[in-house]
Design an enzyme around this catalytic site. Structure first.
Site, mmCIF file in Angstrom:
data_model
loop_
_atom_site.group_PDB
_atom_site.id
_atom_site.type_symbol
_atom_site.label_atom_id
_atom_site.label_comp_id
_atom_site.label_asym_id
_atom_site.label_seq_id
_atom_site.Cartn_x
_atom_site.Cartn_y
_atom_site.Cartn_z
ATOM 1 N N VAL A 88 -14.494 -1.315 5.664
ATOM 2 C CA VAL A 88 -15.530 -2.294 5.328
ATOM 3 C C VAL A 88 -14.909 -3.575 4.751
ATOM 4 O O VAL A 88 -15.331 -4.684 5.078
ATOM 5 C CB VAL A 88 -16.529 -1.665 4.326
ATOM 6 C CG1 VAL A 88 -17.592 -2.673 3.911
ATOM 7 C CG2 VAL A 88 -17.194 -0.445 4.943
ATOM 8 N N LYS A 123 -1.349 -2.324 3.234
ATOM 9 C CA LYS A 123 -2.553 -3.036 3.681
ATOM 10 C C LYS A 123 -2.493 -4.504 3.236
ATOM 11 O O LYS A 123 -2.892 -5.403 3.971
ATOM 12 C CB LYS A 123 -3.814 -2.354 3.128
ATOM 13 C CG LYS A 123 -4.050 -0.979 3.756
ATOM 14 C CD LYS A 123 -5.402 -0.407 3.392
ATOM 15 C CE LYS A 123 -5.564 0.966 4.037
ATOM 16 N NZ LYS A 123 -6.839 1.601 3.801
ATOM 17 N N TYR A 152 -45.684 3.489 10.716
ATOM 18 C CA TYR A 152 -46.770 4.450 10.528
ATOM 19 C C TYR A 152 -46.227 5.797 10.046
ATOM 20 O O TYR A 152 -45.223 6.292 10.581
ATOM 21 C CB TYR A 152 -47.534 4.618 11.847
ATOM 22 C CG TYR A 152 -48.965 5.063 11.621
ATOM 23 C CD1 TYR A 152 -49.944 4.154 11.260
ATOM 24 C CD2 TYR A 152 -49.323 6.393 11.758
ATOM 25 C CE1 TYR A 152 -51.248 4.564 11.034
ATOM 26 C CE2 TYR A 152 -50.627 6.806 11.533
ATOM 27 C CZ TYR A 152 -51.586 5.885 11.166
ATOM 28 O OH TYR A 152 -52.868 6.295 10.936
ATOM 29 N N CYS A 181 -54.807 19.037 14.154
ATOM 30 C CA CYS A 181 -53.758 18.895 15.172
ATOM 31 C C CYS A 181 -52.351 19.199 14.672
ATOM 32 O O CYS A 181 -51.689 20.092 15.202
ATOM 33 C CB CYS A 181 -53.789 17.501 15.771
ATOM 34 S SG CYS A 181 -55.289 17.199 16.691
ATOM 35 N N ARG A 213 -60.811 21.013 8.309
ATOM 36 C CA ARG A 213 -59.867 21.981 8.873
ATOM 37 C C ARG A 213 -58.438 21.642 8.465
ATOM 38 O O ARG A 213 -57.944 20.549 8.688
ATOM 39 C CB ARG A 213 -59.987 22.008 10.403
ATOM 40 C CG ARG A 213 -61.260 22.681 10.866
ATOM 41 C CD ARG A 213 -61.468 22.513 12.335
ATOM 42 N NE ARG A 213 -61.569 21.103 12.717
ATOM 43 C CZ ARG A 213 -61.557 20.675 13.959
ATOM 44 N NH1 ARG A 213 -61.426 21.534 14.959
ATOM 45 N NH2 ARG A 213 -61.676 19.401 14.221
HETATM 46 N N1 NAD Z 1 -16.749 2.972 7.140
HETATM 47 C C1 NAD Z 1 -17.983 2.650 7.392
HETATM 48 O O1 NAD Z 1 -18.462 2.604 8.521
HETATM 49 C C2 NAD Z 1 -18.908 2.275 6.260
HETATM 50 C C3 NAD Z 1 -20.090 1.594 6.536
HETATM 51 C C4 NAD Z 1 -20.899 1.209 5.488
HETATM 52 C C5 NAD Z 1 -20.552 1.514 4.184
HETATM 53 N N2 NAD Z 1 -19.402 2.200 3.941
HETATM 54 C C6 NAD Z 1 -19.065 2.467 2.554
HETATM 55 O O2 NAD Z 1 -18.137 1.453 2.129
HETATM 56 C C7 NAD Z 1 -17.194 1.989 1.212
HETATM 57 C C8 NAD Z 1 -15.777 1.773 1.724
HETATM 58 O O3 NAD Z 1 -15.647 2.483 2.937
HETATM 59 P P1 NAD Z 1 -14.361 2.314 3.862
HETATM 60 O O4 NAD Z 1 -14.640 3.104 5.091
HETATM 61 O O5 NAD Z 1 -14.025 0.865 3.987
HETATM 62 O O6 NAD Z 1 -13.261 3.041 2.954
HETATM 63 P P2 NAD Z 1 -11.664 3.089 3.196
HETATM 64 O O7 NAD Z 1 -11.214 4.372 2.632
HETATM 65 O O8 NAD Z 1 -11.373 2.747 4.623
HETATM 66 O O9 NAD Z 1 -11.124 1.901 2.294
HETATM 67 C C9 NAD Z 1 -11.129 1.892 0.897
HETATM 68 C C10 NAD Z 1 -9.986 1.032 0.415
HETATM 69 O O10 NAD Z 1 -10.083 0.897 -0.993
HETATM 70 C C11 NAD Z 1 -8.743 0.840 -1.487
HETATM 71 N N3 NAD Z 1 -8.728 1.105 -2.927
HETATM 72 C C12 NAD Z 1 -8.837 2.267 -3.593
HETATM 73 N N4 NAD Z 1 -8.741 2.070 -4.919
HETATM 74 C C13 NAD Z 1 -8.584 0.740 -5.107
HETATM 75 C C14 NAD Z 1 -8.435 -0.094 -6.249
HETATM 76 N N5 NAD Z 1 -8.430 0.391 -7.480
HETATM 77 N N6 NAD Z 1 -8.316 -1.428 -6.064
HETATM 78 C C15 NAD Z 1 -8.321 -1.950 -4.821
HETATM 79 N N7 NAD Z 1 -8.440 -1.215 -3.704
HETATM 80 C C16 NAD Z 1 -8.576 0.114 -3.834
HETATM 81 C C17 NAD Z 1 -8.022 1.901 -0.656
HETATM 82 O O11 NAD Z 1 -6.615 1.753 -0.713
HETATM 83 C C18 NAD Z 1 -8.601 1.608 0.723
HETATM 84 O O12 NAD Z 1 -7.833 0.655 1.418
HETATM 85 C C19 NAD Z 1 -17.585 3.458 1.026
HETATM 86 O O13 NAD Z 1 -18.444 3.564 -0.064
HETATM 87 C C20 NAD Z 1 -18.330 3.771 2.290
HETATM 88 O O14 NAD Z 1 -19.223 4.853 2.122
HETATM 89 C C21 NAD Z 1 -18.561 2.562 4.948
#
Ligand code: NAD
Length: 457
Positions: free
Chosen positions: A11, A35, A255, A267, A330
């Site tokens: 994300v 990263k 709805y 129903c 009913r």
């Molecule tokens: N992947 C999806 O499709 C999606 C969609 C919508 C929402 N989300 C939500 O978004 C959030 C992130 O998901 P993701 O898939 O990107 O996760 P991810 O695991 O791919 O990425 C998380 C990142 O956070 C970093 N991180 C951890 N601790 C940290 C810190 N203290 N400081 C800075 N960075 C740190 C990790 O190194 C990692 O790169 C989650 O809550 C997830 O549920 C994910």
């Protein structure tokens, strides 16, 4: 705008690249040095259509950099997004450790910043997390929420595989905040995203992602269960679901999506039972379809328990048929509630302008006579006497004649099963079956909040 993004995973990476595409200057922060290095080289941390080009373009324009140092990112930006992971704990709870660590680091950094800072939680978190994040930041920074900084909830709706496309075309942009300045800033940030901007209460926004995802999962298993029944019958399930989706009035529509009382009538209960039994005859397992009945029964039980919890014996039932504007009893779910209350010795009075006992015929009459044979002792056509003589009034349908109830009987306990009112300012006690309090009267809202106090987890 200058933006920092904590977490450069799926994300975070998409968010960074897309915000840069919209012209914003982004600093990514991650604990993972690899990263950070990739982003600084103009490369994405994930594989996704279109993301490599966006990262390269942003890098070439000097719009994306990355660091492991939180303080630097906070100092140079006005909004910090938190998009770190929120995995499940062993027991299934949400593990918020990463979120709280980032909150601590942002708080620490804010000690040295004078300008107002906005923290936006984009990760998926349960209601209450926003408040806790604010508390951590206050504690670490010594600053005050909504004076020096604020925390908004801005959940992400993208799907992996189409995330760049989804970022620019979300179903809606949702922001939960209690801060006008933050609302303005986020409106400005997302002004080029073509989606409705919805600003709401923080906890409502926090709840949305869970409701959405649970519903999406439900759609999938429902479609699969229908498919399995169809397969057992030699019917093309895709044709069935295609036609199902053409009904935009009842099927794919708002709805029925109103929390309230159990379903009933001639129903739904009958047809649910028939499909469930057909599946059983075909040896097809349909646990979701089977559980619908139980969930509906639970809702009647919830109504009974809510009424009992008020500790009063005289109960007025306003509406007996299964929906407003009909005399059809009913499988009316309130009939089951009345039956149970009578069994427990409650004094029941019933009003329903459409139900004339002497005029009931056929299966309608048979049903009610089998359930409550002495119904005539409880039913009256005098709404006023039912309201006066009862301590608890249970509103079971949205007949217009109940609209003035709260004004006319200002001290009663009112249990609303159908959301007769949007909001009430009531001296008596009001409780909604599936929404609790909507009372703006501070004393009563406080009373209901006390009643609903749950164990902290
Ligand atoms: N992947 C999806 O499709 C999606 C969609 C919508 C929402 N989300 C939500 O978004 C959030 C992130 O998901 P993701 O898939 O990107 O996760 P991810 O695991 O791919 O990425 C998380 C990142 O956070 C970093 N991180 C951890 N601790 C940290 C810190 N203290 N400081 C800075 N960075 C740190 C990790 O190194 C990692 O790169 C989650 O809550 C997830 O549920 C994910």
């Amino acid at each position: 705008m200058n933006i920092s993004i904590f977490g450069l995973g799926y994300v975070g990476c998409v968010g960074a690249a897309c915000l840069a595409k919209l012209g914003h200057k982004v600093i990514g922060v991650d604990v993972n040095e690899n990263k950070v290095r990739l982003m600084n080289e103009g490369k994405p941390t994930i594989i996704e259509e279109g993301i490599a080009e966006l990262c390269q373009e942003a890098h070439d324009k000097g719009l994306i950099t990355a660091t492991t140092v939180a303080a630097k990112a906070v100092a140079q930006t006005e909004i910090s997004f938190i998009v770190v992971g929120t995995p499940s704990s062993k027991e299934g709870h949400l593990n918020l450790d990463y979120i709280y660590t980032v909150a601590g680091r942002i708080g620490h950094a804010l000690q040295h910043k004078d300008e107002f800072h906005i923290v936006a939680i984009r990760s998926t978190v349960l209601p209450g997390t926003n408040q806790k994040v604010g508390e951590i930041i206050e504690q670490k920074s010594g600053k005050k929420r909504n004076v020096d900084f604020t925390v908004v909830s801005n959940p992400e709706f993208l799907r992996e595989g189409t995330s760049v496309e989804d970022y620019f075309n979300p179903p809606l942009t949702l922001v939960g905040t209690d801060n006008k300045l933050a609302e303005q800033k986020l409106r400005e940030l997302y002004k080029d995203i073509h989606a409705e901007f919805v600003c709401t209460d923080i906890k409502v926004a926090e709840m949305m992602k869970y409701v959405n995802n649970t519903y999406h999962a439900l759609k999938i298993v429902f479609g699969n269960e229908v498919g399995n029944i169809c397969k057992g019958l030699g019917i093309d399930s895709h044709k069935v679901m295609e036609i199902f989706c053409k009904d935009k009035q009842l099927n794919i529509s708002p709805y029925y999506f109103k929390p309230g009382f159990a379903y009933g009538g001639s129903c739904l209960p009958k047809d649910m039972k028939a499909l469930k039994t057909l599946a059983r005859d075909l040896y097809v397992d349909v646990p979701v379809i089977e559980s619908i009945y139980q969930s509906n029964e639970n809702q009647k039980k919830n109504a009974v328990e809510t009424i009992i919890s008020k500790g009063k014996r005289k109960v007025g039932i306003l509406g007996l048929s299964f929906k407003a504007g009909t005399d059809d009893l009913r499988c009316s779910p309130i009939v089951d509630v009345v039956e149970q209350l009578l069994g427990k010795g409650f004094e029941i009075r019933i009003y329903d302008k459409n139900v004339r006992l002497s005029e009931l015929t056929g299966t309608n009459k048979d049903f009610i006579m089998a359930k409550i044979p002495h119904l005539q002792h409880f039913v009256t056509d005098d709404l006023h006497s039912v309201c006066q003589e009862s301590d608890v009034l249970v509103v079971t349908n949205k007949e217009k004649e109940f609209a003035n109830l709260l004004a006319d009987y200002p001290q009663k306990v009112v249990i609303d099963l159908v959301r007769q009112w949007k909001e009430v300012d009531y001296n008596g006690y009001y409780e909604g079956l599936s929404w609790g309090s909507i009372n703006t009267n501070p004393a009563q809202a406080e009373q209901v909040a006390q009643d609903f106090k749950r164990t902290e987890f």
